[in-house]
Scaffold this motif. Structure first.
Motif, mmCIF file in Angstrom:
data_model
loop_
_atom_site.group_PDB
_atom_site.id
_atom_site.type_symbol
_atom_site.label_atom_id
_atom_site.label_comp_id
_atom_site.label_asym_id
_atom_site.label_seq_id
_atom_site.Cartn_x
_atom_site.Cartn_y
_atom_site.Cartn_z
ATOM 1 N N ILE A 92 -1.174 -6.768 3.930
ATOM 2 C CA ILE A 92 -0.880 -5.433 3.398
ATOM 3 C C ILE A 92 0.431 -4.955 3.991
ATOM 4 C CG2 ILE A 92 -1.639 -3.040 3.253
ATOM 5 C CD1 ILE A 92 -4.513 -3.988 3.571
ATOM 6 N N VAL A 93 1.414 -4.768 3.133
ATOM 7 C CA VAL A 93 2.650 -4.086 3.538
ATOM 8 C C VAL A 93 2.386 -2.609 3.329
ATOM 9 C CG1 VAL A 93 5.111 -3.817 3.111
ATOM 10 C CG2 VAL A 93 4.039 -6.062 2.817
ATOM 11 N N ARG A 94 2.217 -1.886 4.403
ATOM 12 C CA ARG A 94 1.793 -0.499 4.240
ATOM 13 C C ARG A 94 2.989 0.441 4.293
ATOM 14 N NH1 ARG A 94 1.263 2.530 8.824
ATOM 15 N NH2 ARG A 94 1.442 1.444 10.830
ATOM 16 N N ARG A 95 2.966 1.393 3.379
ATOM 17 C CA ARG A 95 4.007 2.404 3.339
ATOM 18 C C ARG A 95 3.415 3.801 3.487
ATOM 19 N NH1 ARG A 95 9.003 1.076 1.666
ATOM 20 N NH2 ARG A 95 9.389 3.101 2.576
ATOM 21 N N GLN A 96 2.331 3.897 4.211
ATOM 22 C CA GLN A 96 1.781 5.202 4.538
ATOM 23 C C GLN A 96 1.548 5.288 6.039
ATOM 24 O OE1 GLN A 96 -1.674 5.328 2.009
ATOM 25 N NE2 GLN A 96 -3.057 4.638 3.591
ATOM 26 N N PHE A 101 4.674 -8.498 -5.066
ATOM 27 C CA PHE A 101 3.459 -7.977 -4.463
ATOM 28 C C PHE A 101 2.722 -7.107 -5.478
ATOM 29 C CE2 PHE A 101 5.885 -7.854 -0.143
ATOM 30 C CZ PHE A 101 5.874 -9.234 -0.110
ATOM 31 N N VAL A 102 1.435 -6.891 -5.238
ATOM 32 C CA VAL A 102 0.649 -5.983 -6.070
ATOM 33 C C VAL A 102 0.747 -4.590 -5.465
ATOM 34 C CG1 VAL A 102 -1.622 -5.470 -7.020
ATOM 35 C CG2 VAL A 102 -0.910 -7.854 -6.723
ATOM 36 N N LEU A 103 1.178 -3.612 -6.235
ATOM 37 C CA LEU A 103 1.284 -2.231 -5.753
ATOM 38 C C LEU A 103 -0.089 -1.581 -5.830
ATOM 39 C CD1 LEU A 103 3.294 -0.029 -4.786
ATOM 40 C CD2 LEU A 103 3.452 0.702 -7.168
ATOM 41 N N VAL A 104 -0.575 -1.081 -4.706
ATOM 42 C CA VAL A 104 -1.923 -0.518 -4.667
ATOM 43 C C VAL A 104 -1.907 0.820 -3.941
ATOM 44 C CG1 VAL A 104 -2.999 -2.809 -4.672
ATOM 45 C CG2 VAL A 104 -2.570 -1.662 -2.489
ATOM 46 N N GLU A 105 -2.921 1.614 -4.232
ATOM 47 C CA GLU A 105 -3.234 2.811 -3.457
ATOM 48 C C GLU A 105 -4.520 2.545 -2.689
ATOM 49 O OE1 GLU A 105 -3.115 6.402 -5.821
ATOM 50 O OE2 GLU A 105 -1.451 5.634 -7.031
ATOM 51 N N LEU A 125 0.839 -1.198 0.000
ATOM 52 C CA LEU A 125 0.000 0.000 0.000
ATOM 53 C C LEU A 125 0.872 1.245 0.000
ATOM 54 C CD1 LEU A 125 -2.791 1.353 0.257
ATOM 55 C CD2 LEU A 125 -2.600 1.062 2.751
ATOM 56 N N THR A 126 0.752 2.048 -1.055
ATOM 57 C CA THR A 126 1.548 3.265 -1.200
ATOM 58 C C THR A 126 0.650 4.487 -1.138
ATOM 59 O OG1 THR A 126 2.950 4.532 -2.743
ATOM 60 C CG2 THR A 126 1.374 3.012 -3.715
ATOM 61 N N PRO A 127 1.134 5.610 -0.620
ATOM 62 C CA PRO A 127 0.348 6.845 -0.680
ATOM 63 C C PRO A 127 0.183 7.371 -2.099
ATOM 64 C CG PRO A 127 2.084 6.995 0.973
ATOM 65 C CD PRO A 127 2.368 5.781 0.153
ATOM 66 N N GLY A 128 1.012 6.883 -3.032
ATOM 67 C CA GLY A 128 0.884 7.319 -4.417
ATOM 68 C C GLY A 128 2.197 7.814 -4.986
ATOM 69 N N PRO A 129 2.206 8.139 -6.271
ATOM 70 C CA PRO A 129 3.455 8.458 -6.964
ATOM 71 C C PRO A 129 4.106 9.766 -6.548
ATOM 72 C CG PRO A 129 1.576 8.781 -8.418
ATOM 73 C CD PRO A 129 1.049 8.131 -7.181
ATOM 74 N N TYR A 130 3.424 10.590 -5.753
ATOM 75 C CA TYR A 130 4.042 11.841 -5.332
ATOM 76 C C TYR A 130 4.668 11.737 -3.946
ATOM 77 C CZ TYR A 130 1.541 13.351 -9.401
ATOM 78 O OH TYR A 130 1.087 13.449 -10.695
ATOM 79 N N ASN A 131 4.622 10.566 -3.360
ATOM 80 C CA ASN A 131 5.346 10.343 -2.119
ATOM 81 C C ASN A 131 6.844 10.335 -2.393
ATOM 82 O OD1 ASN A 131 6.597 8.006 -0.173
ATOM 83 N ND2 ASN A 131 5.082 9.259 0.885
ATOM 84 N N GLU A 132 7.650 10.775 -1.424
ATOM 85 C CA GLU A 132 9.091 10.926 -1.679
ATOM 86 C C GLU A 132 9.795 9.613 -1.976
ATOM 87 O OE1 GLU A 132 8.885 10.801 2.920
ATOM 88 O OE2 GLU A 132 7.634 11.412 1.237
ATOM 89 N N THR A 133 9.250 8.477 -1.506
ATOM 90 C CA THR A 133 9.924 7.197 -1.730
ATOM 91 C C THR A 133 9.117 6.281 -2.649
ATOM 92 O OG1 THR A 133 8.953 6.302 0.310
ATOM 93 C CG2 THR A 133 11.139 7.294 0.480
ATOM 94 N N TYR A 134 8.315 6.853 -3.538
ATOM 95 C CA TYR A 134 7.471 6.028 -4.407
ATOM 96 C C TYR A 134 8.299 5.093 -5.282
ATOM 97 C CZ TYR A 134 4.057 4.641 -7.912
ATOM 98 O OH TYR A 134 3.257 3.897 -8.744
ATOM 99 N N PHE A 135 9.462 5.551 -5.732
ATOM 100 C CA PHE A 135 10.298 4.659 -6.533
ATOM 101 C C PHE A 135 10.574 3.362 -5.776
ATOM 102 C CE2 PHE A 135 14.499 2.860 -7.138
ATOM 103 C CZ PHE A 135 14.444 2.509 -8.481
ATOM 104 N N GLU A 136 10.855 3.493 -4.490
ATOM 105 C CA GLU A 136 11.134 2.310 -3.678
ATOM 106 C C GLU A 136 9.911 1.409 -3.574
ATOM 107 O OE1 GLU A 136 13.259 1.555 0.509
ATOM 108 O OE2 GLU A 136 11.433 2.754 0.664
ATOM 109 N N HIS A 137 8.728 1.993 -3.440
ATOM 110 C CA HIS A 137 7.514 1.196 -3.341
ATOM 111 C C HIS A 137 7.341 0.341 -4.596
ATOM 112 C CE1 HIS A 137 5.851 4.772 -0.753
ATOM 113 N NE2 HIS A 137 6.938 4.219 -0.239
#
Length: 815
Positions: free
Chosen positions: A280-284, A251-255, A230-242
């Motif tokens: 869910i591996v959450r990154r937010q 894993f499936v990358l989701v918002e 779970l990513t906050p989205g492409p404007y997060n500072e570490t989105y490349f890492e997600h």
């Protein structure tokens, strides 16, 4: 390389030097690497450095520094000289990090459970309840396996006497593992011989353990197990890492908008319906995860997620509320907590820390302010660290008054004199310079304890930045090599050794509605970019040509450029076309920006070759300077070639699944709209106008000449571009393909599309050769009808697949 490699390297007497002993000699575990470095030819090393920088740029490896002029496009900074850690050093770090992870998990279990630590006075209640990271809705949540803290990271620094200290704990959604992996891939390729000879511990086993532990601890049921990131989205500072971790771990990358809650379970919205999510591996951040129970204004979360965690129907890594442990105020209490919960002393000590919520601690800290840094106890507060020694009397008094208003919000921490390590000096090529470094070490929970990544992410300060290291302040990074005495198992791979029927099922049906929409628009913007580049090239070449037949085509090309939004009625044609071709904010540049944006949302699905070409197109040097006409025409040639390469990747590099179908539908809709407009422009120019420009625009000149040994005439041109469904650049080809795609989608998902396109296709099929002349009044309405039908098809697809609806099998759940 000559022996003056260390001429510019200066050790500081008040800091530990990772490279040199106190007497100035090189440490024994560094000597083989320096010998290899000296043996490298300067040209070879320079070439390898250029390769790393080119790879960072072309692969789009970024870290967004907020308010940075480069914004989301700020390239990741990696120094190629790794930090070398000997085996004994690493064993101590590994044991200490694993112990802290176990300890923090037990603390979380108590704070959100019986709260015995608060009752016994081992943790002040104000420290917990006064912290924004403590989430009351997370009370009594019992995660699968009892693992509240699945991922943990510790920021380490080495003191002048060589001991490692923890100066920050990351427990909410720790970042950096993906960047550490990328650093390893780049640096190990730069020094492959040294990497093998020094027996560096690999990362693959750690990531395999991470994935297997998630699968082991996650609940089961409702089909094959599904893990998402779970990513906050492409404007997060570490989105490349997600995106990197999702692709690497499978894993499936989701918002948040990709997920929904039904009947106390989490589901992924896909074009095939809902799919149960088990982990869910959450990154937010914690409070953004559920707008229903946590932060009501969050547009990033999943309503009902906290209730699913409470029921144990989904594994959250990390559990909600883990952010409370990131309080620096807790560090001073860890030794006693470790003895109480683990029955053993704390192996890896924290930097001396005072929580200023205790009056005695505030007075004690103020007496030694020159040695301390004042920080917020809560990382979410926008308060900058203040170094006591930098304050005058009036500033000290003002700071004391500010702290006394809310003392529980502040901690005082001993100023850490960071150790220094070698980096390649960019001002003196092929020489080493000293920079401050810190190590972020990572651990993940397993059924048998915690596994620690060998090495981690090394953060590097800039020149003269010796007090603090921060990626948000523009710091760099490097790889960490843990050296072994024994041979390393280099054959281990993260890839599975066997494939089961569940794996086959798991590999299909996970195309989220959002990913499908981005693929659709990636196809449309890719084709729109291609059409725009071709139209600009045709319009410019004919605008400056002196040949009569070329000038005839210019008027029709200009009319199409106006319809396409590249020209207006008041501007001088050639300067306006030049701007449309080379301005980053309009014309071709604007469309390429949209294409790159759609591609950015698909980072986990695009190959590196895809991404490299996309980056080259979006950041071509032509957008950085005012280009001349020859340079512009040269750029348009490059753009057409690059865009054809992108379409070639889709044609030859993508399996014919649903994702490819959505991308292809987008391309064909866009091309159909453009071709109908181009033919309308040609028909409007009159029966006597030239047709060379039209054949060139539609990339059909060679096909025409191979079939007809005559100058372009209306009958064969219209047959080739309108009716011939074997020509990939014809209207008929696009219509036939779209009808086929729609029928295939309807076979899988049921009827959804407006069938005006089918009726227009029938009209197109019934055209006789005698109908193919510019005076035929039926051609104009047919072209308009085809374009309108394509636009309606786009709307139908959007409503059916991108505005998610429940499948029939789950309609009863929403009732």
């Amino acid at each position: 390389m000559s022996d003056d490699l260390l001429d510019g390297y200066r050790s500081l007497s008040d800091r530990f030097d990772e490279l040199r002993e106190a007497d100035g000699t090189v440490r024994s575990h560094w000597r083989p690497f320096l010998d290899d470095l000296r043996a490298s030819a300067p040209a070879q090393l320079a070439e390898r450095m250029a390769m790393v920088e080119r790879e960072i740029r072309e692969h789009g490896i970024t870290y967004n520094v907020y308010a940075d002029p480069q914004g989301a496009d700020r390239p990741w900074v990696v120094d190629p000289i790794p930090l070398l850690l000997d085996e004994a050093d690493w064993e101590m770090i590994e044991a200490g990090v694993a112990q802290r992870a176990r300890l923090f998990n037990l603390i979380l279990k108590d704070l959100y459970g019986p709260q015995q630590l608060l009752r016994e006075g081992l943790v002040p209640p104000a420290l917990v309840y006064g912290h924004r990271g403590y989430l009351h809705p997370a009370r009594d949540i019992r995660p699968p396996g009892g693992i509240h803290l699945f991922q943990y990271a510790a920021d380490l620094a080495r003191s002048p006497d060589g001991r490692w200290w923890v100066f920050s704990d990351r427990t909410q959604a720790p970042s950096g593992m993906g960047y550490a992996l990328e650093n390893r891939l780049m640096v190990s390729r730069m020094f492959p011989e040294a990497f093998a000879r020094l027996r560096v511990q690999h990362h693959a086993a750690f990531f395999a353990t991470w994935r297997e532990s998630l699968a082991h601890l996650a609940p089961r049921g409702d089909g094959p197990q599904l893990i998402v990131l779970l990513t906050p989205g492409p404007y997060n500072e570490t989105y490349f890492e997600h995106a990197l971790l999702a692709r690497y771990l499978g894993f499936v990358l989701v918002e948040g908008s990709d997920l929904t809650v039904r009947q106390g379970k989490v589901w992924l919205k896909t074009v095939d319906g809902l799919r149960r999510v088990h982990a869910i591996v959450r990154r937010q951040d914690d409070d953004y995860c559920d707008p229903l129970e946590l932060r009501a204004d969050s547009a990033l979360g999943v309503p009902g997620l906290a209730e699913c965690a409470r029921r144990g129907s989904v594994l959250l890594a990390n559990g909600l509320g883990a952010g409370v442990l990131e309080s620096g105020a807790l560090m001073g209490y860890l030794p006693a907590l470790c003895e109480r919960l683990l029955g053993e002393p704390l192996r890896l000590p924290s930097v001396a820390t005072w929580w200023l919520g205790e009056p005695a601690a505030l007075d004690d800290a103020w007496a030694r302010l020159d040695e301390l840094v004042i920080k917020p106890a809560d990382r979410s507060l926008t308060l900058q660290p203040v170094h006591g020694r930098s304050l005058g009397e009036a500033e000290r008094a003002a700071l004391r008054a500010q702290i006394e208003l809310q003392p529980h919000r502040y901690v005082a921490q001993e100023w850490v004199r960071l150790s220094q390590a070698p980096v390649l000096d960019r001002h003196r090529p092929l020489h080493l310079a000293a920079r401050a470094v810190g190590l972020r070490a990572f651990a993940v929970a397993t059924p048998d304890g915690h596994a620690v990544m060998p090495g981690g992410l090394v953060r590097v300060g800039g020149p003269g930045d010796t007090e603090a290291i921060s990626m948000q302040r523009g710091g760099g990074s490097k790889d960490a090599w843990v050296l072994c005495e024994e041979p390393v198992n280099s054959a281990f791979s993260l890839l599975r050794t066997t494939v089961t029927p569940d794996d086959l099922a798991r590999s299909r049906g996970h195309l989220s509605s959002r990913a499908a929409e981005n693929l659709f628009w990636f196809g449309r913007y890719g084709e729109r970019s291609d059409c725009t580049a071709r139209l600009l090239r045709v319009a410019l070449t004919r605008s400056v040509s002196e040949a009569a037949e070329q000038e005839e085509g210019a008027a029709a090309a200009w009319a199409l450029a106006r319809a396409w939004g590249l020209l207006d009625d008041t501007s001088d044609a050639v300067p306006a076309l030049l701007r449309a071709a080379t301005s980053p904010d309009q014309g071709l540049g604007a469309v390429l920006t949209q294409l790159a944006r759609a591609g950015f949302h698909l980072r986990d699905r695009l190959s590196l070759d895809h991404w490299r070409v996309l980056q080259q197109l979006a950041h071509d040097e032509v957008f950085q300077k005012q280009a001349t006409l020859p340079a512009t025409l040269n750029w348009l040639d490059r753009a057409v070639i690059g865009l054809m390469t992108l379409s070639g990747f889709a044609l030859d590099g993508m399996s014919r699944g649903t994702d490819w179908r959505f991308l292809s539908i987008g391309r064909r809709i866009e091309r159909l709209c453009f071709l109908t407009q181009a033919l309308e422009a040609a028909l409007s120019a009159g029966p006597d106008s030239g047709l060379d420009w039209l054949l060139e625009l539609c990339d059909s000149s060679v096909t025409y000449r191979s079939r007809f040994l005559v100058a372009p005439e209306w009958l064969p041109v219209l047959d080739l571009l309108l009716r011939d469904d074997s020509n990939p650049r014809s209207v008929g080809f696009q219509v036939r393909g779209l009808v086929d795609f729609v029928q295939r989608l309807e076979t899988q998902h049921g009827a959804f599309a407006h069938h005006g396109l089918v009726r227009c296709a029938d009209q197109l099929t019934r055209l006789a050769p005698t109908d193919l002349h510019p005076d035929n009044p039926a051609l104009g309405p047919l072209l308009i009808g085809l374009r309108d039908s394509a636009c309606r098809l786009s709307d139908d697809i959007t409503h059916r697949f991108f505005t998610h609806a429940l499948p029939r099998s789950l309609l009863h759940m929403a009732a």
